[in-house]
Write a protein that holds these residues in place. Structure first.
Motif, PDB file in Angstrom:
ATOM      1  N   SER A   1      -4.525   8.479  -3.153  1.00  0.00           N
ATOM      2  CA  SER A   1      -4.738   8.351  -1.705  1.00  0.00           C
ATOM      3  C   SER A   1      -6.215   8.591  -1.425  1.00  0.00           C
ATOM      4  O   SER A   1      -6.953   9.075  -2.291  1.00  0.00           O
ATOM      5  CB  SER A   1      -3.895   9.384  -0.956  1.00  0.00           C
ATOM      6  OG  SER A   1      -4.415  10.693  -1.186  1.00  0.00           O
ATOM      7  N   ILE A   2      -6.668   8.288  -0.215  1.00  0.00           N
ATOM      8  CA  ILE A   2      -8.076   8.505   0.122  1.00  0.00           C
ATOM      9  C   ILE A   2      -8.456   9.984  -0.006  1.00  0.00           C
ATOM     10  O   ILE A   2      -9.516  10.322  -0.525  1.00  0.00           O
ATOM     11  CB  ILE A   2      -8.449   7.936   1.520  1.00  0.00           C
ATOM     12  CG1 ILE A   2      -9.974   7.989   1.742  1.00  0.00           C
ATOM     13  CG2 ILE A   2      -7.733   8.651   2.632  1.00  0.00           C
ATOM     14  CD1 ILE A   2     -10.777   7.091   0.835  1.00  0.00           C
ATOM     15  N   GLY A   3      -7.567  10.872   0.403  1.00  0.00           N
ATOM     16  CA  GLY A   3      -7.831  12.310   0.262  1.00  0.00           C
ATOM     17  C   GLY A   3      -7.948  12.722  -1.198  1.00  0.00           C
ATOM     18  O   GLY A   3      -8.839  13.496  -1.566  1.00  0.00           O
ATOM     19  N   GLU A   4      -7.046  12.214  -2.029  1.00  0.00           N
ATOM     20  CA  GLU A   4      -7.089  12.514  -3.461  1.00  0.00           C
ATOM     21  C   GLU A   4      -8.340  11.916  -4.106  1.00  0.00           C
ATOM     22  O   GLU A   4      -8.947  12.535  -4.995  1.00  0.00           O
ATOM     23  CB  GLU A   4      -5.837  11.971  -4.156  1.00  0.00           C
ATOM     24  CG  GLU A   4      -4.561  12.683  -3.769  1.00  0.00           C
ATOM     25  CD  GLU A   4      -3.306  11.962  -4.246  1.00  0.00           C
ATOM     26  OE1 GLU A   4      -2.315  12.652  -4.544  1.00  0.00           O
ATOM     27  OE2 GLU A   4      -3.307  10.709  -4.328  1.00  0.00           O
ATOM     28  N   THR A   5      -8.727  10.733  -3.644  1.00  0.00           N
ATOM     29  CA  THR A   5      -9.929  10.086  -4.171  1.00  0.00           C
ATOM     30  C   THR A   5     -11.173  10.901  -3.839  1.00  0.00           C
ATOM     31  O   THR A   5     -12.020  11.143  -4.701  1.00  0.00           O
ATOM     32  CB  THR A   5     -10.059   8.647  -3.607  1.00  0.00           C
ATOM     33  OG1 THR A   5      -8.924   7.894  -4.035  1.00  0.00           O
ATOM     34  CG2 THR A   5     -11.330   7.974  -4.083  1.00  0.00           C
ATOM     35  N   LEU A   6     -11.280  11.349  -2.599  1.00  0.00           N
ATOM     36  CA  LEU A   6     -12.421  12.188  -2.200  1.00  0.00           C
ATOM     37  C   LEU A   6     -12.467  13.470  -3.022  1.00  0.00           C
ATOM     38  O   LEU A   6     -13.535  13.902  -3.468  1.00  0.00           O
ATOM     39  CB  LEU A   6     -12.357  12.503  -0.708  1.00  0.00           C
ATOM     40  CG  LEU A   6     -12.664  11.343   0.231  1.00  0.00           C
ATOM     41  CD1 LEU A   6     -12.290  11.700   1.666  1.00  0.00           C
ATOM     42  CD2 LEU A   6     -14.124  10.936   0.135  1.00  0.00           C
ATOM     43  N   SER A   7     -11.300  14.073  -3.235  1.00  0.00           N
ATOM     44  CA  SER A   7     -11.227  15.297  -4.053  1.00  0.00           C
ATOM     45  C   SER A   7     -11.659  15.018  -5.491  1.00  0.00           C
ATOM     46  O   SER A   7     -12.354  15.828  -6.105  1.00  0.00           O
ATOM     47  CB  SER A   7      -9.810  15.869  -4.045  1.00  0.00           C
ATOM     48  OG  SER A   7      -9.488  16.342  -2.768  1.00  0.00           O
ATOM     49  N   TRP A   8     -11.229  13.869  -6.011  1.00  0.00           N
ATOM     50  CA  TRP A   8     -11.580  13.498  -7.385  1.00  0.00           C
ATOM     51  C   TRP A   8     -13.100  13.395  -7.527  1.00  0.00           C
ATOM     52  O   TRP A   8     -13.673  13.948  -8.459  1.00  0.00           O
ATOM     53  CB  TRP A   8     -10.920  12.177  -7.772  1.00  0.00           C
ATOM     54  CG  TRP A   8     -11.102  11.818  -9.212  1.00  0.00           C
ATOM     55  CD1 TRP A   8     -10.324  12.199 -10.261  1.00  0.00           C
ATOM     56  CD2 TRP A   8     -12.158  11.012  -9.778  1.00  0.00           C
ATOM     57  NE1 TRP A   8     -10.811  11.679 -11.440  1.00  0.00           N
ATOM     58  CE2 TRP A   8     -11.942  10.947 -11.170  1.00  0.00           C
ATOM     59  CE3 TRP A   8     -13.251  10.348  -9.234  1.00  0.00           C
ATOM     60  CZ2 TRP A   8     -12.773  10.249 -12.026  1.00  0.00           C
ATOM     61  CZ3 TRP A   8     -14.094   9.640 -10.084  1.00  0.00           C
ATOM     62  CH2 TRP A   8     -13.855   9.589 -11.469  1.00  0.00           C
ATOM     63  N   TYR A   9     -13.757  12.691  -6.594  1.00  0.00           N
ATOM     64  CA  TYR A   9     -15.223  12.552  -6.657  1.00  0.00           C
ATOM     65  C   TYR A   9     -15.910  13.897  -6.476  1.00  0.00           C
ATOM     66  O   TYR A   9     -16.888  14.196  -7.170  1.00  0.00           O
ATOM     67  CB  TYR A   9     -15.742  11.544  -5.626  1.00  0.00           C
ATOM     68  CG  TYR A   9     -15.523  10.122  -6.061  1.00  0.00           C
ATOM     69  CD1 TYR A   9     -16.227   9.583  -7.135  1.00  0.00           C
ATOM     70  CD2 TYR A   9     -14.604   9.309  -5.427  1.00  0.00           C
ATOM     71  CE1 TYR A   9     -16.025   8.292  -7.550  1.00  0.00           C
ATOM     72  CE2 TYR A   9     -14.381   8.007  -5.840  1.00  0.00           C
ATOM     73  CZ  TYR A   9     -15.100   7.499  -6.903  1.00  0.00           C
ATOM     74  OH  TYR A   9     -14.889   6.218  -7.332  1.00  0.00           O
ATOM     75  N   LYS A  10     -15.402  14.723  -5.577  1.00  0.00           N
ATOM     76  CA  LYS A  10     -15.995  16.038  -5.369  1.00  0.00           C
ATOM     77  C   LYS A  10     -15.932  16.854  -6.657  1.00  0.00           C
ATOM     78  O   LYS A  10     -16.912  17.484  -7.070  1.00  0.00           O
ATOM     79  CB  LYS A  10     -15.281  16.777  -4.234  1.00  0.00           C
ATOM     80  CG  LYS A  10     -15.870  18.114  -3.906  1.00  0.00           C
ATOM     81  CD  LYS A  10     -15.156  18.783  -2.758  1.00  0.00           C
ATOM     82  CE  LYS A  10     -15.767  20.147  -2.478  1.00  0.00           C
ATOM     83  NZ  LYS A  10     -15.073  20.832  -1.395  1.00  0.00           N
TER      84      LYS A  10
ATOM     85  N   GLY B   1     -11.794   0.453  -3.193  1.00  0.00           N
ATOM     86  CA  GLY B   1     -10.392   0.319  -2.852  1.00  0.00           C
ATOM     87  C   GLY B   1      -9.822  -0.987  -3.401  1.00  0.00           C
ATOM     88  O   GLY B   1     -10.568  -1.894  -3.779  1.00  0.00           O
ATOM     89  N   GLN B   2      -8.523  -1.072  -3.419  1.00  0.00           N
ATOM     90  CA  GLN B   2      -7.826  -2.217  -3.993  1.00  0.00           C
ATOM     91  C   GLN B   2      -8.254  -3.547  -3.369  1.00  0.00           C
ATOM     92  O   GLN B   2      -8.289  -4.574  -4.045  1.00  0.00           O
ATOM     93  CB  GLN B   2      -6.312  -2.025  -3.853  1.00  0.00           C
ATOM     94  CG  GLN B   2      -5.511  -3.068  -4.580  1.00  0.00           C
ATOM     95  CD  GLN B   2      -4.031  -2.769  -4.571  1.00  0.00           C
ATOM     96  OE1 GLN B   2      -3.579  -1.803  -3.968  1.00  0.00           O
ATOM     97  NE2 GLN B   2      -3.266  -3.578  -5.247  1.00  0.00           N
ATOM     98  N   ASP B   3      -8.603  -3.550  -2.095  1.00  0.00           N
ATOM     99  CA  ASP B   3      -9.031  -4.783  -1.441  1.00  0.00           C
ATOM    100  C   ASP B   3     -10.283  -5.374  -2.086  1.00  0.00           C
ATOM    101  O   ASP B   3     -10.546  -6.566  -1.957  1.00  0.00           O
ATOM    102  CB  ASP B   3      -9.285  -4.542   0.054  1.00  0.00           C
ATOM    103  CG  ASP B   3      -7.997  -4.285   0.826  1.00  0.00           C
ATOM    104  OD1 ASP B   3      -7.013  -5.012   0.598  1.00  0.00           O
ATOM    105  OD2 ASP B   3      -7.972  -3.340   1.645  1.00  0.00           O
ATOM    106  N   TYR B   4     -11.059  -4.541  -2.763  1.00  0.00           N
ATOM    107  CA  TYR B   4     -12.295  -5.004  -3.385  1.00  0.00           C
ATOM    108  C   TYR B   4     -12.121  -5.407  -4.847  1.00  0.00           C
ATOM    109  O   TYR B   4     -13.053  -5.930  -5.443  1.00  0.00           O
ATOM    110  CB  TYR B   4     -13.393  -3.945  -3.251  1.00  0.00           C
ATOM    111  CG  TYR B   4     -13.929  -3.887  -1.843  1.00  0.00           C
ATOM    112  CD1 TYR B   4     -15.089  -4.565  -1.497  1.00  0.00           C
ATOM    113  CD2 TYR B   4     -13.251  -3.196  -0.851  1.00  0.00           C
ATOM    114  CE1 TYR B   4     -15.565  -4.540  -0.193  1.00  0.00           C
ATOM    115  CE2 TYR B   4     -13.713  -3.166   0.453  1.00  0.00           C
ATOM    116  CZ  TYR B   4     -14.875  -3.850   0.774  1.00  0.00           C
ATOM    117  OH  TYR B   4     -15.332  -3.837   2.071  1.00  0.00           O
ATOM    118  N   TYR B   5     -10.970  -5.153  -5.434  1.00  0.00           N
ATOM    119  CA  TYR B   5     -10.799  -5.562  -6.833  1.00  0.00           C
ATOM    120  C   TYR B   5      -9.522  -6.352  -7.113  1.00  0.00           C
ATOM    121  O   TYR B   5      -9.404  -6.975  -8.158  1.00  0.00           O
ATOM    122  CB  TYR B   5     -10.917  -4.375  -7.791  1.00  0.00           C
ATOM    123  CG  TYR B   5      -9.888  -3.282  -7.633  1.00  0.00           C
ATOM    124  CD1 TYR B   5      -8.599  -3.432  -8.119  1.00  0.00           C
ATOM    125  CD2 TYR B   5     -10.229  -2.072  -7.038  1.00  0.00           C
ATOM    126  CE1 TYR B   5      -7.663  -2.409  -7.989  1.00  0.00           C
ATOM    127  CE2 TYR B   5      -9.306  -1.046  -6.911  1.00  0.00           C
ATOM    128  CZ  TYR B   5      -8.025  -1.223  -7.390  1.00  0.00           C
ATOM    129  OH  TYR B   5      -7.095  -0.214  -7.270  1.00  0.00           O
TER     130      TYR B   5
END
Length: 178
Positions: free
Chosen positions: A165-174, A138-142
């Motif tokens: 978004s977190i939902g979109e990110t999870l979908s992207w990794y899936k 997430g942005q807080d880490y970079y």
């Protein structure tokens, strides 16, 4: 018709040509081979095992598992960005579970953490020319780390899920892991 017999080498002259070593320098061309090492940087997550574990196995959320799976499959190496410990070798020594995050942390804490991680990346040779860093975080880490890295000669950065978004990110990794 012109007589070319004067320009044809004799048998003895031809034998000399075949015994001569070729002048390698006349054939050399400067070739620059650009090697790139792709490094995945995976952030830590809140959900952890209850007992000490090597870093790769300490984090247990499905989000982390998806980032880890992608990093192991797609990158030459991968490392963990820990809010408490900084840069972690996934196969490093076991660490205790902890409850620390950069999410919502003060800017000064993020800057101090970014400086520590920058030095650790440098010491590990992960800021050398030819390195391509891919952030799975997430942005807080970079956000405080990127200004230190961008502009380094030969180091490139990618954030494949930036702006999702977190939902979109999870979908992207899936989708990527299928």
């Amino acid at each position: 018709m012109q007589d070319f017999t004067d320009t044809i080498p004799s048998v003895d002259e031809t034998a000399n040509y075949s015994r001569q070593k070729p002048d390698i320098n006349s054939f050399k061309k400067e070739i620059q081979i650009e090697m790139t090492l792709e490094i995945g940087l995976v952030s830590c997550v809140k959900t952890k095992q209850d007992s000490p574990a090597i870093p790769r196995d300490l984090y247990t959320s499905s989000y982390y598992q998806k980032m880890r799976s992608y990093a192991e499959k797609e990158h030459d190496e991968w490392w963990i960005l820990s809010a408490k410990h900084g840069l972690l070798d996934p196969n490093g020594p076991p660490i205790e579970p902890y409850d620390e995050t950069l999410t919502g942390a003060r800017v000064t804490k993020k800057r101090d953490w970014a400086e520590m991680v920058y030095q650790e990346l440098k010491e590990a040779g992960l800021l050398d020319p030819g390195i391509h860093l891919v952030f799975h975080a997430g942005q807080d880490y970079y956000s405080e780390l990127l200004p230190k890295i961008r502009g380094l000669t030969g180091v490139s950065v990618e954030i494949p899920t930036e702006g999702l978004s977190i939902g979109e990110t999870l979908s992207w990794y899936k989708e990527q892991n299928n």
